[in-house]
Design a protein around this motif. Structure first.
Motif, mmCIF file in Angstrom:
data_model
loop_
_atom_site.group_PDB
_atom_site.id
_atom_site.type_symbol
_atom_site.label_atom_id
_atom_site.label_comp_id
_atom_site.label_asym_id
_atom_site.label_seq_id
_atom_site.Cartn_x
_atom_site.Cartn_y
_atom_site.Cartn_z
ATOM 1 N N ARG A 53 0.812 -1.213 0.000
ATOM 2 C CA ARG A 53 0.000 0.000 0.000
ATOM 3 C C ARG A 53 0.844 1.261 0.000
ATOM 4 N NH1 ARG A 53 -4.162 -1.905 4.799
ATOM 5 N NH2 ARG A 53 -5.245 -3.556 3.616
ATOM 6 N N ASN A 54 1.966 1.214 0.705
ATOM 7 C CA ASN A 54 2.829 2.388 0.819
ATOM 8 C C ASN A 54 3.961 2.324 -0.186
ATOM 9 O OD1 ASN A 54 1.301 3.281 3.053
ATOM 10 N ND2 ASN A 54 2.529 1.999 4.439
ATOM 11 N N VAL A 55 4.292 3.462 -0.739
ATOM 12 C CA VAL A 55 5.384 3.534 -1.708
ATOM 13 C C VAL A 55 6.710 3.190 -1.048
ATOM 14 C CG1 VAL A 55 6.588 5.038 -3.343
ATOM 15 C CG2 VAL A 55 4.122 5.277 -3.014
ATOM 16 N N GLN A 56 6.879 3.545 0.220
ATOM 17 C CA GLN A 56 8.129 3.269 0.915
ATOM 18 C C GLN A 56 8.396 1.768 1.012
ATOM 19 O OE1 GLN A 56 5.736 5.233 1.995
ATOM 20 N NE2 GLN A 56 6.642 7.295 1.999
ATOM 21 N N ASP A 57 7.363 0.977 1.136
ATOM 22 C CA ASP A 57 7.538 -0.473 1.211
ATOM 23 C C ASP A 57 7.979 -1.067 -0.115
ATOM 24 O OD1 ASP A 57 6.671 -0.316 3.820
ATOM 25 O OD2 ASP A 57 4.582 -0.737 3.312
ATOM 26 N N TYR A 58 7.758 -0.337 -1.179
ATOM 27 C CA TYR A 58 8.017 -0.863 -2.518
ATOM 28 C C TYR A 58 9.290 -0.297 -3.128
ATOM 29 C CZ TYR A 58 7.173 -1.713 -7.504
ATOM 30 O OH TYR A 58 7.299 -2.086 -8.815
ATOM 31 N N GLU A 59 9.888 0.708 -2.495
ATOM 32 C CA GLU A 59 11.028 1.405 -3.084
ATOM 33 C C GLU A 59 12.221 0.495 -3.293
ATOM 34 O OE1 GLU A 59 10.482 6.061 -1.658
ATOM 35 O OE2 GLU A 59 11.757 4.700 -0.499
ATOM 36 N N VAL A 60 12.545 -0.347 -2.314
ATOM 37 C CA VAL A 60 13.714 -1.225 -2.421
ATOM 38 C C VAL A 60 13.546 -2.200 -3.577
ATOM 39 C CG1 VAL A 60 15.103 -2.960 -1.255
ATOM 40 C CG2 VAL A 60 14.247 -0.991 0.028
ATOM 41 N N MET A 61 12.381 -2.792 -3.681
ATOM 42 C CA MET A 61 12.133 -3.741 -4.759
ATOM 43 C C MET A 61 12.148 -3.053 -6.112
ATOM 44 S SD MET A 61 8.941 -6.339 -5.295
ATOM 45 C CE MET A 61 8.940 -7.406 -6.748
ATOM 46 N N ALA A 62 11.586 -1.847 -6.196
ATOM 47 C CA ALA A 62 11.593 -1.100 -7.456
ATOM 48 C C ALA A 62 13.020 -0.784 -7.897
ATOM 49 C CB ALA A 62 10.784 0.182 -7.310
ATOM 50 N N SER A 63 13.877 -0.420 -6.941
ATOM 51 C CA SER A 63 15.278 -0.147 -7.276
ATOM 52 C C SER A 63 15.981 -1.409 -7.739
ATOM 53 C CB SER A 63 15.992 0.439 -6.059
ATOM 54 O OG SER A 63 15.401 1.650 -5.649
ATOM 55 N N PHE A 64 15.715 -2.534 -7.061
ATOM 56 C CA PHE A 64 16.319 -3.801 -7.470
ATOM 57 C C PHE A 64 15.902 -4.177 -8.890
ATOM 58 C CE2 PHE A 64 15.822 -8.404 -7.941
ATOM 59 C CZ PHE A 64 17.124 -8.817 -7.751
ATOM 60 N N ILE A 65 14.617 -4.031 -9.196
ATOM 61 C CA ILE A 65 14.129 -4.349 -10.544
ATOM 62 C C ILE A 65 14.801 -3.462 -11.577
ATOM 63 C CG2 ILE A 65 12.096 -4.207 -12.044
ATOM 64 C CD1 ILE A 65 10.424 -5.144 -9.672
ATOM 65 N N LYS A 66 14.948 -2.198 -11.273
ATOM 66 C CA LYS A 66 15.565 -1.258 -12.213
ATOM 67 C C LYS A 66 17.016 -1.638 -12.484
ATOM 68 C CE LYS A 66 16.737 3.634 -12.707
ATOM 69 N NZ LYS A 66 16.666 4.987 -12.074
ATOM 70 N N TYR A 67 17.776 -1.905 -11.424
ATOM 71 C CA TYR A 67 19.192 -2.240 -11.595
ATOM 72 C C TYR A 67 19.369 -3.589 -12.288
ATOM 73 C CZ TYR A 67 20.205 1.659 -8.461
ATOM 74 O OH TYR A 67 20.297 2.901 -7.902
ATOM 75 N N PHE A 68 18.525 -4.547 -11.950
ATOM 76 C CA PHE A 68 18.660 -5.857 -12.573
ATOM 77 C C PHE A 68 18.299 -5.809 -14.047
ATOM 78 C CE2 PHE A 68 17.929 -10.380 -13.317
ATOM 79 C CZ PHE A 68 18.991 -10.931 -12.627
ATOM 80 N N GLN A 69 17.419 -4.924 -14.434
ATOM 81 C CA GLN A 69 17.116 -4.760 -15.853
ATOM 82 C C GLN A 69 18.334 -4.230 -16.609
ATOM 83 O OE1 GLN A 69 13.573 -2.316 -15.581
ATOM 84 N NE2 GLN A 69 12.241 -4.050 -16.025
#
Length: 245
Positions: A53-69
């Motif tokens: 629900r919160n963007v803060q909970d998703y930030e780490v995963m979003a960064s990981f997805i971006k770097y892994f791409q």
């Protein structure tokens, strides 16, 4: 007959193991990189929509997805160049070239180059074995999720009370997708079953399966490269012992 002889010589000079390994490597990397890139993007949509629900909970995963791409882009470029180099090395060292075009010189530099390719390919094969194992983790997670949804649907059909199946959940936090303080972090009961019916889930599941298959094809290609480069090095060593330098 002159054109026929030329065609036969050209066909005989092709290093078929290296050629097959190169084609498998390109096909496997195309599947792994293309499907893996899209699967990561779909994973972000799936987790952000249904588990966080919160963007803060998703930030780490979003960064990981971006770097892994970005890592995927680098892998595609590296294996494209590496496949070309190994195919060229196969053409250089194949015994068919010696038989077709006469004089063939095995130099110390050529033998060192073949040995280098063997060592690099061995290292890549071990690394990619780990990648192949890691690629199975999201497939395992989504497979468990699909089976859980199937069990919920069976309970819904057999037991009218929602309390009989509301305790069945899938927790994304247990798989490291979200931090432990993320809310809701999990989906339960009929809500989980409804997630499994969405297009995001099916597309993500199919993409991860294709990426896993691509990793397996690439691993097979690396093993074929190992056989081909080892044989090529053995040919060069044999020529060197015969005094052909």
């Amino acid at each position: 007959m002159g054109c026929y002889d030329c065609c036969i010589r050209c066909i005989g000079a092709v290093p078929y193991p290296s050629l097959v390994a190169t084609l498998l490597c390109y096909a496997g990397m195309a599947m792994f990189c293309g499907c893996g890139h899209e699967a990561l993007a779909q994973t972000g949509v799936l987790v952000e929509t249904y588990f966080a629900r919160n963007v803060q909970d998703y930030e780490v995963m979003a960064s990981f997805i971006k770097y892994f791409q970005y890592v995927i882009y680098g892998l595609a470029s590296f294996f494209f160049l590496f496949g070309i180099l190994l195919l060229a090395e196969g053409f250089y060292t194949t015994s068919a070239v010696k038989q077709s075009f006469g004089e063939f010189r095995s130099t110390q530099c050529g033998r060192c180059l073949s040995l280098t390719f063997i060592i690099v390919t061995y290292i890549l094969a071990f690394i990619w074995l780990a990648v192949f194992a890691l690629a199975a983790i999201p497939v395992f997670f989504l497979f468990n999720m699909e089976q859980t949804c199937h069990n919920i649907n069976l309970l819904v059909e057999t037991t009218p009370s929602i309390n009989q199946h509301s305790w069945i959940c899938m927790d994304a936090r247990q798989y490291g997708l979200l931090p432990w303080n993320a809310l809701p972090g999990k989906a339960c009961g009929t809500y989980l079953a409804s997630i499994c019916k969405t297009s995001e889930f099916y597309v993500t599941y199919d993409l991860y399966i294709a990426a896993f298959a691509g990793a397996g094809i690439t691993l097979l290609a690396l093993f074929l490269y190992l056989f081909a480069t080892t044989y090529n090095y053995a040919v060069l060593r044999f020529l060197g012992r015969k005094g052909v330098r």
